[in-house]
Scaffold this motif. Structure first.
Motif, short mmCIF file in Angstrom:
data_model
loop_
_atom_site.label_atom_id
_atom_site.label_comp_id
_atom_site.label_asym_id
_atom_site.label_seq_id
_atom_site.Cartn_x
_atom_site.Cartn_y
_atom_site.Cartn_z
N GLY A 144 0.78 -1.24 0.00
CA GLY A 144 0.00 0.00 0.00
C GLY A 144 0.80 1.28 0.00
N GLY A 145 2.12 1.19 0.02
CA GLY A 145 2.93 2.39 0.03
C GLY A 145 3.04 3.00 1.42
N TYR A 146 3.84 4.03 1.51
CA TYR A 146 4.09 4.68 2.79
C TYR A 146 2.83 5.32 3.37
CZ TYR A 146 6.43 7.49 6.35
OH TYR A 146 6.82 8.06 7.54
N GLY A 147 1.98 5.86 2.52
CA GLY A 147 0.76 6.52 2.99
C GLY A 147 -0.18 5.59 3.74
N LEU A 187 0.86 2.92 5.43
CA LEU A 187 1.61 2.27 6.50
C LEU A 187 1.26 2.88 7.85
CD1 LEU A 187 3.96 0.18 6.80
CD2 LEU A 187 5.51 2.13 6.80
N SER A 188 1.16 2.04 8.86
CA SER A 188 0.95 2.53 10.23
C SER A 188 1.62 1.56 11.20
CB SER A 188 -0.55 2.62 10.55
OG SER A 188 -1.11 1.33 10.69
N THR A 189 1.93 2.06 12.37
CA THR A 189 2.54 1.19 13.37
C THR A 189 1.59 0.07 13.77
OG1 THR A 189 1.83 2.75 15.09
CG2 THR A 189 4.12 2.93 14.31
N THR A 190 0.29 0.36 13.79
CA THR A 190 -0.70 -0.66 14.12
C THR A 190 -0.69 -1.79 13.09
OG1 THR A 190 -2.09 0.99 15.21
CG2 THR A 190 -3.17 -1.08 14.54
N ARG A 191 -0.66 -1.42 11.82
CA ARG A 191 -0.64 -2.44 10.76
C ARG A 191 0.65 -3.24 10.81
NH1 ARG A 191 -1.85 -0.74 5.12
NH2 ARG A 191 -2.46 -2.92 4.94
N ILE A 192 1.76 -2.58 11.11
CA ILE A 192 3.04 -3.28 11.22
C ILE A 192 2.98 -4.29 12.37
CG2 ILE A 192 5.49 -3.02 11.80
CD1 ILE A 192 5.33 -0.29 10.28
N ALA A 193 2.46 -3.87 13.50
CA ALA A 193 2.34 -4.77 14.65
C ALA A 193 1.47 -5.97 14.31
CB ALA A 193 1.79 -4.02 15.86
N GLU A 194 0.32 -5.71 13.68
CA GLU A 194 -0.57 -6.80 13.30
C GLU A 194 0.12 -7.77 12.35
OE1 GLU A 194 -3.96 -4.76 11.66
OE2 GLU A 194 -4.72 -4.19 13.64
N ARG A 195 0.77 -7.25 11.33
CA ARG A 195 1.43 -8.11 10.34
C ARG A 195 2.57 -8.90 10.98
NH1 ARG A 195 1.75 -8.17 4.65
NH2 ARG A 195 -0.41 -7.53 4.93
N ALA A 196 3.30 -8.27 11.88
CA ALA A 196 4.43 -8.94 12.53
C ALA A 196 3.98 -9.90 13.63
CB ALA A 196 5.39 -7.90 13.11
N PHE A 202 10.83 -0.27 20.26
CA PHE A 202 11.99 -0.10 19.38
C PHE A 202 11.89 1.12 18.46
CE2 PHE A 202 11.70 -4.64 20.31
CZ PHE A 202 12.97 -4.86 20.84
N PHE A 203 10.67 1.51 18.10
CA PHE A 203 10.47 2.58 17.11
C PHE A 203 9.39 3.55 17.59
CE2 PHE A 203 11.48 -1.40 14.81
CZ PHE A 203 12.70 -1.04 14.27
N PRO A 204 9.69 4.84 17.62
CA PRO A 204 8.69 5.80 18.08
C PRO A 204 7.55 6.03 17.08
CG PRO A 204 10.69 6.95 17.42
CD PRO A 204 10.99 5.48 17.35
N ASP A 205 7.79 5.77 15.79
CA ASP A 205 6.78 6.01 14.78
C ASP A 205 7.13 5.27 13.49
OD1 ASP A 205 8.84 7.54 13.60
OD2 ASP A 205 8.06 9.41 14.44
N LYS A 206 6.25 5.40 12.49
CA LYS A 206 6.48 4.66 11.25
C LYS A 206 7.68 5.19 10.48
CE LYS A 206 3.40 7.03 7.97
NZ LYS A 206 2.25 6.84 7.07
N GLY A 237 9.78 -4.76 -0.34
CA GLY A 237 9.77 -3.39 0.18
C GLY A 237 10.73 -2.45 -0.52
N PHE A 238 11.77 -2.98 -1.15
CA PHE A 238 12.77 -2.09 -1.77
C PHE A 238 12.17 -1.29 -2.90
CE2 PHE A 238 16.38 -1.01 -4.50
CZ PHE A 238 17.20 -0.39 -3.57
N ARG A 239 11.33 -1.90 -3.69
CA ARG A 239 10.68 -1.21 -4.81
C ARG A 239 9.91 0.02 -4.33
NH1 ARG A 239 8.68 -3.55 -9.66
NH2 ARG A 239 9.43 -5.48 -8.76
N SER A 240 9.33 -0.07 -3.15
CA SER A 240 8.53 1.02 -2.61
C SER A 240 9.34 2.05 -1.85
CB SER A 240 7.46 0.46 -1.67
OG SER A 240 6.65 -0.47 -2.35
N LEU A 241 10.37 1.61 -1.15
CA LEU A 241 11.13 2.51 -0.28
C LEU A 241 12.44 2.96 -0.90
CD1 LEU A 241 11.18 3.84 2.54
CD2 LEU A 241 12.39 1.82 3.36
#
Length: 184
Positions: A12-15, A17-26, A36-40, A91-95
């Motif tokens: 979905g791109g950076y827009g 992305l959220s810390t909540t979605r990262i936590a869920e996926r991980a 470990f990370f204060p924000d996305k 992720g490299f293609r996007s970031l």
């Protein structure tokens, strides 16, 4: 968490992305992300630095493992490593190296492309017939900026990269470096 971030960036791109979605996926609690990370942005910075280290190591190994008759072959190898990462590393293609988030994501004191140019300059300096010095510093900066622009164009409408534009990127960098700064 970084792997989850990479997957989500591709989806979905950076827009999106959220810390909540990262936590869920991980599969971790949101508190673990914040431990470990204060924000996305901090997560994408860590991912961009991971990509920089991965790219640097891949280039270093390729340059060490292959015997190049001339530095231009090394230039092609560097571009080929970037292309391979673009095609295969989640992720490299996007970031890329973070430019979609912040042009100074890798280092707050320098543009991302400058950080990459400095790394590549040190690696290219080990190739045959490559002089060292200020000219190489400037040449690496210009070459990275030019290659970055053409390679972004190559991948803009073609997920595998337009082969003709990739060839043009290689020609552009080799011609520029050969004509202006490096011995033939």
């Amino acid at each position: 968490m970084l792997d989850a971030c990479a997957e989500l960036l591709d989806e979905g791109g950076y827009g999106e992305l959220s810390t909540t979605r990262i936590a869920e996926r991980a599969g971790v609690a949101i508190g673990s992300v914040y431990q470990f990370f204060p924000d996305k942005k901090a997560i994408t910075q860590a991912l961009g630095l991971r990509y920089l280290e991965m790219f640097s190591e891949r280039v270093r190994l390729r340059l060490a493992d292959q015997k190049f008759d001339h530095w231009t072959d090394g230039v092609d190898a560097i571009i080929d490593e970037y292309i391979d990462m673009h095609r295969t590393v989640p992720g490299f293609r996007s970031l890329h190296f973070g430019d979609v988030v912040d042009v100074r994501l890798l280092d707050g004191a320098a543009d991302n492309n400058r950080v990459i140019a400095d790394r590549l300059r040190d690696l290219v300096a080990t190739l045959p017939d490559t002089p060292d010095g200020r000219e190489l510093d400037r040449a690496a900066t210009v070459a990275v900026e030019a290659a970055d622009a053409v390679l972004k164009l190559a991948f803009r409408h073609n997920a595998d990269g337009d082969p003709e534009l990739i060839t043009e990127a290689k020609l552009l960098v080799r011609s520029y470096l050969g004509r202006h700064f490096l011995a033939e």
